[in-house]
Scaffold this active site. Structure first.
Site, mmCIF file in Angstrom:
data_model
loop_
_atom_site.group_PDB
_atom_site.id
_atom_site.type_symbol
_atom_site.label_atom_id
_atom_site.label_comp_id
_atom_site.label_asym_id
_atom_site.label_seq_id
_atom_site.Cartn_x
_atom_site.Cartn_y
_atom_site.Cartn_z
ATOM 1 N N HIS A 171 7.203 1.804 19.398
ATOM 2 C CA HIS A 171 6.114 2.170 18.474
ATOM 3 C C HIS A 171 6.160 3.666 18.131
ATOM 4 O O HIS A 171 5.240 4.418 18.459
ATOM 5 C CB HIS A 171 4.751 1.777 19.059
ATOM 6 C CG HIS A 171 3.688 1.631 18.007
ATOM 7 N ND1 HIS A 171 2.588 0.834 18.157
ATOM 8 C CD2 HIS A 171 3.560 2.190 16.770
ATOM 9 C CE1 HIS A 171 1.824 0.917 17.076
ATOM 10 N NE2 HIS A 171 2.407 1.731 16.210
ATOM 11 N N ARG A 209 1.864 -4.128 12.969
ATOM 12 C CA ARG A 209 1.318 -4.444 14.294
ATOM 13 C C ARG A 209 1.988 -5.745 14.734
ATOM 14 O O ARG A 209 2.172 -6.657 13.912
ATOM 15 C CB ARG A 209 -0.205 -4.636 14.258
ATOM 16 C CG ARG A 209 -1.001 -3.363 14.030
ATOM 17 C CD ARG A 209 -0.957 -2.411 15.220
ATOM 18 N NE ARG A 209 -1.763 -1.214 14.999
ATOM 19 C CZ ARG A 209 -1.282 -0.064 14.523
ATOM 20 N NH1 ARG A 209 -0.006 0.056 14.218
ATOM 21 N NH2 ARG A 209 -2.086 0.977 14.385
ATOM 22 N N GLU A 268 1.872 -5.292 23.240
ATOM 23 C CA GLU A 268 2.224 -3.925 23.568
ATOM 24 C C GLU A 268 1.403 -3.353 24.708
ATOM 25 O O GLU A 268 0.183 -3.563 24.694
ATOM 26 C CB GLU A 268 1.948 -3.067 22.311
ATOM 27 C CG GLU A 268 3.137 -2.345 21.799
ATOM 28 C CD GLU A 268 2.845 -1.693 20.460
ATOM 29 O OE1 GLU A 268 3.031 -2.353 19.438
ATOM 30 O OE2 GLU A 268 2.429 -0.527 20.474
ATOM 31 N N ILE A 305 2.308 2.907 2.471
ATOM 32 C CA ILE A 305 3.540 2.841 3.269
ATOM 33 C C ILE A 305 4.528 1.868 2.613
ATOM 34 O O ILE A 305 5.717 2.159 2.500
ATOM 35 C CB ILE A 305 3.232 2.470 4.736
ATOM 36 C CG1 ILE A 305 2.370 3.567 5.375
ATOM 37 C CG2 ILE A 305 4.524 2.280 5.540
ATOM 38 C CD1 ILE A 305 1.931 3.320 6.800
ATOM 39 N N GLY A 337 0.850 -1.203 0.000
ATOM 40 C CA GLY A 337 0.000 0.000 0.000
ATOM 41 C C GLY A 337 0.877 1.241 0.000
ATOM 42 O O GLY A 337 2.035 1.199 -0.426
ATOM 43 N N GLY A 384 6.805 4.767 14.877
ATOM 44 C CA GLY A 384 6.783 4.892 13.415
ATOM 45 C C GLY A 384 6.347 6.267 12.922
ATOM 46 O O GLY A 384 6.965 6.847 12.034
ATOM 47 N N ARG A 416 -2.185 -8.600 -1.851
ATOM 48 C CA ARG A 416 -3.327 -9.318 -2.423
ATOM 49 C C ARG A 416 -3.446 -9.046 -3.930
ATOM 50 O O ARG A 416 -3.566 -9.943 -4.733
ATOM 51 C CB ARG A 416 -4.618 -8.917 -1.715
ATOM 52 C CG ARG A 416 -4.990 -9.947 -0.651
ATOM 53 C CD ARG A 416 -6.314 -9.647 -0.066
ATOM 54 N NE ARG A 416 -6.330 -8.291 0.499
ATOM 55 C CZ ARG A 416 -7.290 -7.823 1.259
ATOM 56 N NH1 ARG A 416 -8.315 -8.581 1.566
ATOM 57 N NH2 ARG A 416 -7.260 -6.614 1.741
HETATM 58 C C1 DGY Z 1 -0.564 3.976 12.941
HETATM 59 O O1 DGY Z 1 -0.944 5.109 12.630
HETATM 60 O O2 DGY Z 1 -1.273 3.001 12.775
HETATM 61 C C2 DGY Z 1 0.811 3.866 13.490
HETATM 62 O O3 DGY Z 1 1.036 2.616 14.006
HETATM 63 C C3 DGY Z 1 1.046 4.958 14.487
HETATM 64 O O4 DGY Z 1 2.406 5.039 14.796
#
Ligand code: DGY
Length: 316
Positions: free
Chosen positions: A283, A236, A265, A156, A154, A285, A176
């Site tokens: 976490h 995740r 987590e 990201i 996607g 990101g 997919r």
């Molecule tokens: C999200 O936006 O889903 C990320 O994991 C946040 O850091």
């Protein structure tokens, strides 16, 4: 109308919401709100701005007596029972796109930190063990020319692949559907998950957590990894069988792994904390000033639109 925010957010959205005539209540503590507190505060709210640490289940939704929108401060929304919210006519929104660059950068950070043993080097210097340049000191793995496996192609996934491509790597992906952009821009091939796990030197995971993706990366997939493979998870924790991965790392069956997310987590498996061949992040990101400020802004925009009776900008 009342907007309840489950944690203090960067930027100044409280002011913006108040300027638009709304009452804003924010849970100001530096830890996630409890279910009881959340229900107490959100019961009479017209809008709820939630975090990925807030499990918005059917019990909570049943208690939202006048809520029109749950604006989740994240791209992922696995913390919300969206089907139940829909049944109750509550709109759920997320914050896609604006955290793509930040998240992709963290994948590369983890990959380089693992491949070049950055944390070990840092600890080595801090512990005053550095006695001068040495031919065999902390030899890592070069990224150039390696095969990168992208799981989830996607937005990201695309941003991650683009950055890896800058290191003259070969990209393969598992998704997919076929992604033409991946094929034309990166010369990437869509492969089965098993093939991706078998052929890749570095694997980056960025798929949403759903019923289908829970433990998608299981024992069968992990056991085919190359002895020098590096696994990066920025999605995740529950997407990977963490216990089995820890066993592989413990036995030195793969090179290393970079974690931004964990299965339970914020509880981290104690075994993981003892391993030298991991890089562990809390976490973060999307944790840049730019992304987190824009995410708050987007939550506020969605709330303002829905409370005015308009459609949300980014419904899920
Ligand atoms: C999200 O936006 O889903 C990320 O994991 C946040 O850091």
């Amino acid at each position: 109308m009342k907007v309840f925010i489950t944690r203090s957010l960067p930027g100044n959205i409280e002011k913006l919401l108040r300027k638009n005539g709304h009452t804003v209540v924010t849970f100001k503590k530096e830890y996630p709100i409890s279910k009881t507190e959340l229900i107490k505060n959100a019961r009479n709210a017209d809008a709820l701005i939630s975090l990925l640490t807030d499990k918005i289940d059917s019990e909570i939704i049943d208690n939202l007596k006048s809520c029109k929108i749950i604006a989740n401060y994240a791209t992922g929304y696995n913390n919300i029972d969206i089907n139940y919210a829909k049944q109750k006519n509550i709109i759920v929104t997320n914050t896609p796109d604006i955290l793509t660059n930040a998240t992709a950068e963290i994948a590369l950070t983890l990959a380089l930190a693992c491949s070049r043993r950055v944390i070990e080097g840092h600890e080595f210097v801090k512990k005053k063990k550095f006695r001068g340049w040495a031919p065999k000191l902390l030899l890592g793995i070069e990224m150039t020319g390696k095969t990168i496996g992208i799981i989830g192609a996607g937005r990201i996934g695309y941003a991650v692949a683009k950055r890896f491509k800058g290191f003259d790597t070969n990209i393969i992906y598992y998704n997919r559907s076929k992604k033409n952009k991946f094929e034309t821009e990166f010369g990437a091939k869509k492969v089965s998950l098993k093939k991706l796990m078998t052929d890749s030197d570095i694997i980056s995971i960025q798929i949403p957590l759903t019923k289908e993706s829970y433990h998608l990366i299981d024992k069968n997939h992990l056991s085919v990894l190359k002895p020098n493979a590096i696994l990066i998870n920025i999605a995740r924790g529950e997407v990977v069988d963490e216990k089995y991965l820890i066993q592989l790392l413990k036995k030195g069956k793969i090179h290393s792994a970079g974690f931004d997310v964990y299965e339970n987590e914020p509880n981290i498996d104690p075994e993981l904390l003892k391993l030298p061949n991991v890089v562990l992040l809390p976490h973060i990101g999307s944790a840049t000033v730019e992304a987190r400020t824009k995410m708050a802004q987007l939550c506020a925009e969605n709330v303002l639109r829905v409370l005015k009776g308009k459609s949300a900008k980014t419904p899920v």
